[in-house]
Enzyme design. Structure first.
Site, PDB file in Angstrom:
ATOM      1  N   ARG A 352      39.404  43.898  51.964  1.00 16.02           N
ATOM      2  CA  ARG A 352      40.855  43.898  51.698  1.00 16.02           C
ATOM      3  C   ARG A 352      41.569  42.809  52.500  1.00 16.02           C
ATOM      4  O   ARG A 352      42.697  42.998  52.949  1.00 16.02           O
ATOM      5  CB  ARG A 352      41.474  45.261  52.022  1.00 16.02           C
ATOM      6  CG  ARG A 352      41.040  46.362  51.066  1.00 16.02           C
ATOM      7  CD  ARG A 352      41.911  47.605  51.252  1.00 16.02           C
ATOM      8  NE  ARG A 352      41.288  48.767  50.648  1.00 16.02           N
ATOM      9  CZ  ARG A 352      41.306  49.984  51.167  1.00 16.02           C
ATOM     10  NH1 ARG A 352      41.913  50.204  52.313  1.00 16.02           N
ATOM     11  NH2 ARG A 352      40.727  50.982  50.555  1.00 16.02           N
ATOM     12  N   ARG A 356      48.185  44.251  51.237  1.00 15.16           N
ATOM     13  CA  ARG A 356      49.604  44.489  51.509  1.00 15.16           C
ATOM     14  C   ARG A 356      50.047  44.119  52.914  1.00 15.16           C
ATOM     15  O   ARG A 356      51.241  44.034  53.187  1.00 15.16           O
ATOM     16  CB  ARG A 356      49.924  45.974  51.253  1.00 15.16           C
ATOM     17  CG  ARG A 356      50.036  46.309  49.774  1.00 15.16           C
ATOM     18  CD  ARG A 356      50.284  47.792  49.576  1.00 15.16           C
ATOM     19  NE  ARG A 356      49.082  48.580  49.878  1.00 15.16           N
ATOM     20  CZ  ARG A 356      49.073  49.909  49.936  1.00 15.16           C
ATOM     21  NH1 ARG A 356      50.188  50.588  49.743  1.00 15.16           N
ATOM     22  NH2 ARG A 356      47.946  50.552  50.191  1.00 15.16           N
ATOM     23  N   ARG A 365      53.453  41.033  44.797  1.00 14.38           N
ATOM     24  CA  ARG A 365      53.457  42.418  44.304  1.00 14.38           C
ATOM     25  C   ARG A 365      54.863  42.905  43.999  1.00 14.38           C
ATOM     26  O   ARG A 365      55.034  43.793  43.153  1.00 14.38           O
ATOM     27  CB  ARG A 365      52.798  43.337  45.344  1.00 14.38           C
ATOM     28  CG  ARG A 365      51.316  43.379  45.246  1.00 14.38           C
ATOM     29  CD  ARG A 365      50.805  44.178  44.040  1.00 14.38           C
ATOM     30  NE  ARG A 365      50.862  45.614  44.293  1.00 14.38           N
ATOM     31  CZ  ARG A 365      51.618  46.465  43.644  1.00 14.38           C
ATOM     32  NH1 ARG A 365      52.412  46.027  42.690  1.00 14.38           N
ATOM     33  NH2 ARG A 365      51.602  47.750  43.930  1.00 14.38           N
ATOM     34  N   ASP A 401      39.765  45.089  41.390  1.00 13.01           N
ATOM     35  CA  ASP A 401      39.651  46.499  41.778  1.00 13.01           C
ATOM     36  C   ASP A 401      38.382  47.055  41.157  1.00 13.01           C
ATOM     37  O   ASP A 401      37.993  46.667  40.037  1.00 13.01           O
ATOM     38  CB  ASP A 401      40.856  47.297  41.293  1.00 13.01           C
ATOM     39  CG  ASP A 401      40.887  48.698  41.895  1.00 13.01           C
ATOM     40  OD1 ASP A 401      41.398  48.850  43.024  1.00 13.01           O
ATOM     41  OD2 ASP A 401      40.374  49.633  41.244  1.00 13.01           O
ATOM     42  N   TYR A 478      34.922  58.824  40.358  1.00 16.40           N
ATOM     43  CA  TYR A 478      36.294  58.567  39.905  1.00 16.40           C
ATOM     44  C   TYR A 478      36.504  59.058  38.479  1.00 16.40           C
ATOM     45  O   TYR A 478      37.519  59.694  38.165  1.00 16.40           O
ATOM     46  CB  TYR A 478      36.603  57.069  39.982  1.00 16.40           C
ATOM     47  CG  TYR A 478      37.287  56.641  41.257  1.00 16.40           C
ATOM     48  CD1 TYR A 478      38.602  57.010  41.528  1.00 16.40           C
ATOM     49  CD2 TYR A 478      36.622  55.846  42.182  1.00 16.40           C
ATOM     50  CE1 TYR A 478      39.233  56.605  42.696  1.00 16.40           C
ATOM     51  CE2 TYR A 478      37.240  55.434  43.358  1.00 16.40           C
ATOM     52  CZ  TYR A 478      38.548  55.817  43.606  1.00 16.40           C
ATOM     53  OH  TYR A 478      39.180  55.422  44.765  1.00 16.40           O
TER      54      TYR A 478
END
Length: 676
Positions: A352, A356, A365, A401, A478
């Site tokens: 990552r 963010r 974003r 992702d 998932y």
């Protein structure tokens, strides 16, 4: 040693061919076509020269002369130079009609903005005063920020701004200027066009696709673009990529190599000095061994289906691939560590690392949803490149992702604010499993491949790019749970209640992953990582029975010679089984001492990890101390890649990440030096 004989410029030792003897070589040189043919033939090769470029008459650069007219009439306020080669070409064009001094004097009355060191160097060589140099990473965002904040720059509102372009226009940059009220004059400059007669090029393209060449040599990036342009006109782009994968591809230097990788073509040869003669000499030295390795790989891949049915204990021995000559990517610290080779310092990248916590990412974003960002190849590539260059890490990882693959499987995917991913159409029964579709990634995930090509082109030539995917178990969890889970009740229920359906589902996922990851490699990724973030919820027995065979199937199916990082969390209790699943490098979390983990998985593989991401919230001195402890645990044993035990958290201070990267580089280099 065997007897050595010399015949012309070709040396044969013990019957093994040297030079380019017996090889058909195609080159795309235009201006120096005859010289290229002589060089190839001097080394024993059979040369076919198919010029893919012709020098454009400088006087045909209409946009450049429109720029000159407005420049000399004082209509412009700002000129932004984006590339060094564009500066040189623009001056070459204008000097066919105007004196250099007149051009320089006129530019002296404007605000001249230079993007990056090459533009600065080129402008200074011409004596042009630069009002605003923009430092790396030199994206359009840095240019806009510099223009907005500079006191030397006139207000953009109502300014007339000329943008020197060399290649594809940056539409977002142009729109950013227009939103600020600026008028924009685009100044595309070029030197090369396709030849008037493309017959020889089309003929060579057909012969290349038919397998009539063993070596293909490129001496500039325009040759690459023009070859693929001609292939595209006949719908032969994929056939061309496939053909180039089976020949030895030689590139004269980094820019040419970038153009090839952008098209999804692996570069086998890049000489130490970017000269045509050295390119041919390098091909003569390495072509036969590279061809032999490629044929061995093709043989192994043709038996892939048979290999997938081998017993769990069978060992697949891959042929050893020769190192690509002078390839900066192969010589990088990250790639050498993946291959268990010594490095001058410990390479570091961070999961990552584009996220963010970075203001550049938050700005993008703010205007795009997460899924839109993943599916916009331009933005995904920009985020990837910006993070790698700003942090100074030793590898980039493509921004994507792990769940993007579930949509082509026939399921819905959305990301809800504060709740993370949500899967619509969950898989809970045997009937549900049977409606899962196997993925054809070239059709449904092409935007990921496009992002990889663009990121590879934008990265420095010594920074490898990592592709990735979720591992079969994590993806299965998932799509069964419909999102995050604390106890994986639905996942384990299907696994225990209907093992046959479970294995059917895992097999389908694994087959899709093999195609997806190999597609990323073809697009330009140098290594791939499997993320198995949830598999730690299982017991060793369940991992061995329900997961290990499918993870191993994926790793066995990756193109030979491409490093695979097998990363999992919570698997401290059965690291030995994770190792059995495969991987050139095993990634581990922070719940185990790194030295102990490596001793358990074996020193014949690399290891990656394993700093606790929370340590990045400590002060820089503590961060450095923790990093040093990890470096001391592994010592100078080859095969170590520094990373976190999981991804960077959103609130992490950027300065702390920079401090970590700097500490790892400095301390590990000093450790290598003290040992020497």
């Amino acid at each position: 040693m065997g007897a050595e004989t010399k015949q012309g410029n070709v040396i044969e030792i013990s019957g093994e061919r040297r030079g380019l003897t017996g090889l058909c070589v195609v080159a795309f040189e235009g201006r120096f076509a005859q010289e290229m043919a002589r060089l190839i033939e001097k080394h024993g090769g059979r040369a076919t020269i198919a010029p893919s470029t012709a020098e454009a008459p400088l006087g045909q650069n209409v946009s450049a002369f429109e720029f000159a007219e407005k420049l000399f009439h004082g209509e412009l306020n700002i000129t932004v130079f984006l590339t060094g080669v564009g500066v040189q070409t623009l001056f070459d064009v204008l000097e066919t009609k105007f004196s250099r001094q007149r051009i320089v004097d006129a530019l002296g009355h404007l605000t001249v903005v230079a993007r990056g060191p090459k533009s600065v160097e080129a402008l200074r060589a011409f004596g042009v005063p630069i009002a605003l140099p923009v430092a790396e990473p030199c994206t359009w965002r840095e240019i806009l920020e510099a223009l907005d904040s500079s006191e030397q720059c006139p207000p953009l509102r109502e300014s007339f701004i000329a943008i020197q372009e060399y290649g594809i226009p940056n539409t977002e940059f142009l729109e950013g200027l227009k939103r600020r009220g600026g008028r924009v004059l685009q100044v595309p400059v070029y030197r090369w066009t396709l030849p008037q007669d493309t017959g020889p090029l089309e003929n060579a393209l057909g012969r290349l696709i038919q397998g009539q060449f063993e070596v293909a040599l490129f001496t500039n990036s325009v040759q690459v673009r023009h070859l693929f342009q001609v292939a595209g006109q006949s719908g032969l782009v994929e056939a061309l990529r496939q053909a180039l994968s089976g020949v030895v591809v030689g590139s004269v230097g980094p820019l040419c190599s970038q153009a090839l990788r952008e098209q999804g073509v692996a570069v086998d040869l890049e000489p130490e000095q970017p000269k045509m003669s050295q390119l041919v000499a390098s091909a003569a030295e390495h072509a036969h061994s590279l061809l032999a390795a490629k044929k061995a790989v093709e043989g192994m891949q043709s038996n892939a289906s048979a290999r997938s049915h081998q017993s769990a204990d069978a060992e697949v021995i891959a042929p050893e691939l020769p190192a690509r000559a002078f390839d900066k990517l192969e010589a990088s610290a990250f790639m050498r560590a993946c291959r268990h080779l010594p490095t001058d310092y410990t390479p570091i990248w961070l999961m990552r690392q584009a996220g963010r916590y970075m203001p550049e990412y938050r700005e993008i974003r703010a205007r795009n949803s997460f899924l839109d960002l993943c599916k916009n190849s331009d933005l995904a590539a920009e985020v990837t490149v910006t993070a790698a260059h700003r942090l100074g890490v030793d590898a980039a990882i493509i921004f994507a992702d792990i769940l993007l693959i579930v949509e082509p499987m026939g399921l819905g995917l959305r990301f809800e604010k504060g709740d993370g991913p949500v899967i619509d159409g969950m898989i809970r029964t045997r009937a549900d499993v049977q409606r899962l579709r196997e993925v054809e990634p070239e059709e449904s995930l092409s935007y990921v491949f496009d992002a990889i090509r663009k990121a590879r082109a934008g990265l420095r030539s010594d920074i490898p790019l990592i592709g990735f995917a979720g591992a079969p178990f994590t993806l299965a969890s998932y799509i069964i749970e419909g999102g995050a889970s604390k106890n994986y009740r639905q996942t384990k229920s299907l696994m225990y209640r209907d093992p046959e359906a479970w294995h059917e589902m895992m097999g389908s996922i694994a087959r899709s992953l093999v195609k997806y990851l190999n597609g990323q490699i073809s697009a330009g990724a140098q290594a791939v990582q499997l993320f198995d973030s949830w598999v730690g919820c299982l017991s060793p027995e369940d991992y061995r029975e329900f997961v290990l065979p499918h993870t191993r199937f994926v790793i066995d199916g990756i193109k030979l010679g491409v490093p695979v990082i097998n990363f999992s969390t919570g698997t401290t209790g059965y690291l030995e089984l994770v190792r059995q699943a495969g991987g050139d490098v095993i990634g581990v979390d922070w719940r185990i001492d790194l030295a102990e983990a490596w001793s358990r998985i074996g020193y014949d593989v690399g290891i990656q990890g394993n700093l606790d991401p929370m340590i990045l919230f400590a002060d820089p001195k503590t961060i450095a101390r923790k990093a040093i402890r990890l470096l001391e645990e592994v010592g100078n044993r080859p095969g170590y890649i520094f990373n976190l035990g999981h991804g960077i958290l959103p609130e992490t201070p950027v300065d702390h990440v920079l401090a970590l990267v700097e500490a790892v580089h400095e301390v590990s280099a000093a450790m290598r030096g003290s040992e020497a």
